[in-house]
Design an enzyme around this catalytic site. Structure first.
Site, PDB file in Angstrom:
ATOM      1  N   TYR A 145     -11.813  -7.259   2.673  1.00  8.30           N
ATOM      2  CA  TYR A 145     -12.841  -6.934   3.655  1.00  8.30           C
ATOM      3  C   TYR A 145     -13.961  -6.084   3.061  1.00  8.30           C
ATOM      4  O   TYR A 145     -14.806  -5.572   3.783  1.00  8.30           O
ATOM      5  CB  TYR A 145     -12.229  -6.187   4.856  1.00  8.30           C
ATOM      6  CG  TYR A 145     -11.251  -7.008   5.688  1.00  8.30           C
ATOM      7  CD1 TYR A 145     -10.973  -8.336   5.394  1.00  8.30           C
ATOM      8  CD2 TYR A 145     -10.615  -6.446   6.787  1.00  8.30           C
ATOM      9  CE1 TYR A 145     -10.081  -9.078   6.156  1.00  8.30           C
ATOM     10  CE2 TYR A 145      -9.728  -7.182   7.563  1.00  8.30           C
ATOM     11  CZ  TYR A 145      -9.461  -8.498   7.240  1.00  8.30           C
ATOM     12  OH  TYR A 145      -8.590  -9.230   8.009  1.00  8.30           O
ATOM     13  N   LYS A 198       1.466  -9.188  -1.917  1.00  8.67           N
ATOM     14  CA  LYS A 198       1.773 -10.578  -2.278  1.00  8.67           C
ATOM     15  C   LYS A 198       1.585 -10.683  -3.786  1.00  8.67           C
ATOM     16  O   LYS A 198       0.852 -11.526  -4.298  1.00  8.67           O
ATOM     17  CB  LYS A 198       0.823 -11.515  -1.497  1.00  8.67           C
ATOM     18  CG  LYS A 198       1.194 -12.973  -1.571  1.00  8.67           C
ATOM     19  CD  LYS A 198       2.496 -13.341  -0.873  1.00  8.67           C
ATOM     20  CE  LYS A 198       2.815 -14.801  -1.093  1.00  8.67           C
ATOM     21  NZ  LYS A 198       4.198 -15.151  -0.725  1.00  8.67           N
ATOM     22  N   ASP A 237       4.828 -12.192   3.583  1.00 11.96           N
ATOM     23  CA  ASP A 237       5.406 -13.270   4.398  1.00 11.96           C
ATOM     24  C   ASP A 237       6.810 -12.886   4.863  1.00 11.96           C
ATOM     25  O   ASP A 237       7.191 -13.118   6.021  1.00 11.96           O
ATOM     26  CB  ASP A 237       5.392 -14.612   3.648  1.00 11.96           C
ATOM     27  CG  ASP A 237       5.773 -14.490   2.178  1.00 11.96           C
ATOM     28  OD1 ASP A 237       5.932 -13.357   1.684  1.00 11.96           O
ATOM     29  OD2 ASP A 237       5.934 -15.537   1.518  1.00 11.96           O
ATOM     30  N   ASP A 270      -4.164  -5.780   8.841  1.00 12.98           N
ATOM     31  CA  ASP A 270      -4.830  -6.278  10.041  1.00 12.98           C
ATOM     32  C   ASP A 270      -3.907  -7.229  10.789  1.00 12.98           C
ATOM     33  O   ASP A 270      -3.675  -7.114  12.000  1.00 12.98           O
ATOM     34  CB  ASP A 270      -6.122  -6.997   9.596  1.00 12.98           C
ATOM     35  CG  ASP A 270      -7.009  -7.381  10.758  1.00 12.98           C
ATOM     36  OD1 ASP A 270      -6.732  -6.947  11.890  1.00 12.98           O
ATOM     37  OD2 ASP A 270      -7.983  -8.120  10.533  1.00 12.98           O
ATOM     38  N   ASP A 298      -1.289  -6.475  14.298  1.00 11.03           N
ATOM     39  CA  ASP A 298      -1.436  -7.187  15.572  1.00 11.03           C
ATOM     40  C   ASP A 298      -0.113  -7.813  15.991  1.00 11.03           C
ATOM     41  O   ASP A 298       0.254  -7.790  17.174  1.00 11.03           O
ATOM     42  CB  ASP A 298      -2.522  -8.275  15.469  1.00 11.03           C
ATOM     43  CG  ASP A 298      -3.880  -7.728  15.890  1.00 11.03           C
ATOM     44  OD1 ASP A 298      -4.077  -6.498  15.798  1.00 11.03           O
ATOM     45  OD2 ASP A 298      -4.747  -8.515  16.299  1.00 11.03           O
TER      46      ASP A 298
END
Ligand code: ATP
Length: 366
Positions: A146, A197, A230, A254, A258
């Site tokens: 971002y 990751k 994951d 992010d 959520d």
């Protein structure tokens, strides 16, 4: 006035930016409740409201005025923010300038998302109780995917190329990982999980691996664990009780936060903090301006109230933060809730119930 002088003031200075849509409905209610909590103690706060948002932008083009960042740094301890976003500004330019501008320019590198199941009835998971869902996610808030680095080449062409760079700095990775360990140490939470990751993102996230391995050595009493993102997503759903403190990069934080918010009742209840330790920081409900329900008086004010509880923690008033959290917990258990939580109360009615709880609370606050 620098940060330490700001900390010395007896009265805390709190900036209010309600913004757009339901932000304008929930922030005033949260402030009323916050003021009542402060009035019970011998603390003092000055509130200053700023009308930045779509209305002001459409009127005179103002987004984040020049000098605003310096003013917040100099004169304020914290910012309570509502939400920005309005269908009349399809580009969302004002929202980007105001919220992303403050996050970046105030270097609010910690995005803190506490997740706490206040009542077992609120989780979509089967057979889970309040004790099973109680953790916090720290999302790196200033870099990663971002950061805005990248470009487009041959735009609009069939051979177009779009590149979005994942920026991971040694300093940026280290400070967020260290913050997570410090948080766990201060609250004796016993464990920290880092998620990345690194098996696929072999440059950027290999840096996360190395920094994590180094920093964890300074916290021998804390169990340090790693999961690929994951696997973390799957484990959050399978058994959320295994987590206390999770730290991850901007993008993964992010998404994971959520998902996590839904485990504990959804957007209406979720608060967040954009924090630079020891400096002016910004607290907001996780939800957006929700144009579809704005102006109807049905927005859940609890996310904003829980955000003000985090604000209290930040300015050293965690007893007031606890009082606000207790009020929300009691309201949820008494089913004094808006529609999103299955109740039938309006924003005002829920806020009035919380206000009364806070006003009548017996706890002696100092
Ligand atoms: P953005 O997050 O980009 O601003 P948005 O404003 O459409 O987008 P949100 O406000 O985050 O999205 O919320 C999505 C939906 O969730 C809303 O349209 C609304 O129906 C519901 N919702 C969000 N916040 C609340 C709340 N405080 N009370 C009740 N419902 C809510």
């Amino acid at each position: 006035m620098n940060a330490s002088r700001a900390a010395d003031r007896t009265a805390k200075r709190i900036a209010l930016i309600p913004g757009d849509g339901i932000g304008m409905e929930v922030v005033p209610e949260a402030v009323r409740i916050l003021r009542a909590a402060i009035a019970k103690s011998n603390r003092q706060a000055e509130f200053v409201e700023f009308d930045w948002g779509a209305e002001r932008f459409l009127r005179d083009g103002t987004t984040l005025p020049a000098g605003a960042v310096e003013m917040f740094r100099r004169d304020f301890d914290a910012i309570l923010f509502g939400a920005v976003g309005d269908p009349r500004v399809p580009s969302n330019r004002h929202a980007a300038d105001i919220l992303l501008g403050l996050r970046a320019k105030l270097d609010l590198y910690v995005n803190a998302r506490p997740v706490e199941l206040l009542d077992a009835s609120l989780t979509p998971l089967r057979d889970r109780s309040e004790n099973d869902i109680r953790f916090i996610i720290f999302r790196e808030n200033t870099e990663g995917l971002y950061a805005g680095a990248g470009g487009q080449f041959r735009r609009g062409d069939p051979d177009e190329i779009a590149i979005q760079e994942d920026i991971n700095t040694r300093r940026g990775v280290e400070r967020i990982i260290r913050y997570a360990f410090e948080y766990a140490r201060a609250r004796k939470l016993g464990k920290v999980l880092m998620s990345d990751k690194s098996n696929a993102l072999t440059f950027g996230h290999e840096l996360w691996q190395r920094v994590f391995a180094e920093v964890r050595r300074e916290y021998p009493e804390i169990e340090a664990r790693h999961l690929y993102i994951d696997t973390l997503a799957a484990e959050l759903v399978r058994d959320p009780s295994q987590f206390r403190v999770i730290v991850t990069c901007n993008l993964f934080g992010d998404i994971a936060s959520d998902l996590a918010a839904q485990l504990a009742g959804g957007l209406g209840l979720a608060p967040s903090g954009n924090i630079h330790p020891g400096q002016v920081s910004l607290f907001e409900p996780v939800h957006g301006s929700a144009p579809n329900i704005a102006g109807k008086g049905i927005a859940n004010p609890m996310g904003a109230v829980l955000a003000s509880a985090m604000l209290c923690d930040h300015v050293g008033w965690s007893d007031l933060g606890d009082l606000l959290r207790a009020a929300v917990r009691a309201a949820v258990r008494e089913r004094q809730t808006t529609r999103d939580l299955g109740g039938s109360r309006s924003t005002r009615e829920v806020a009035a119930w919380l206000l009364e709880y806070v006003t009548k609370a017996k706890a002696a606050l100092t």
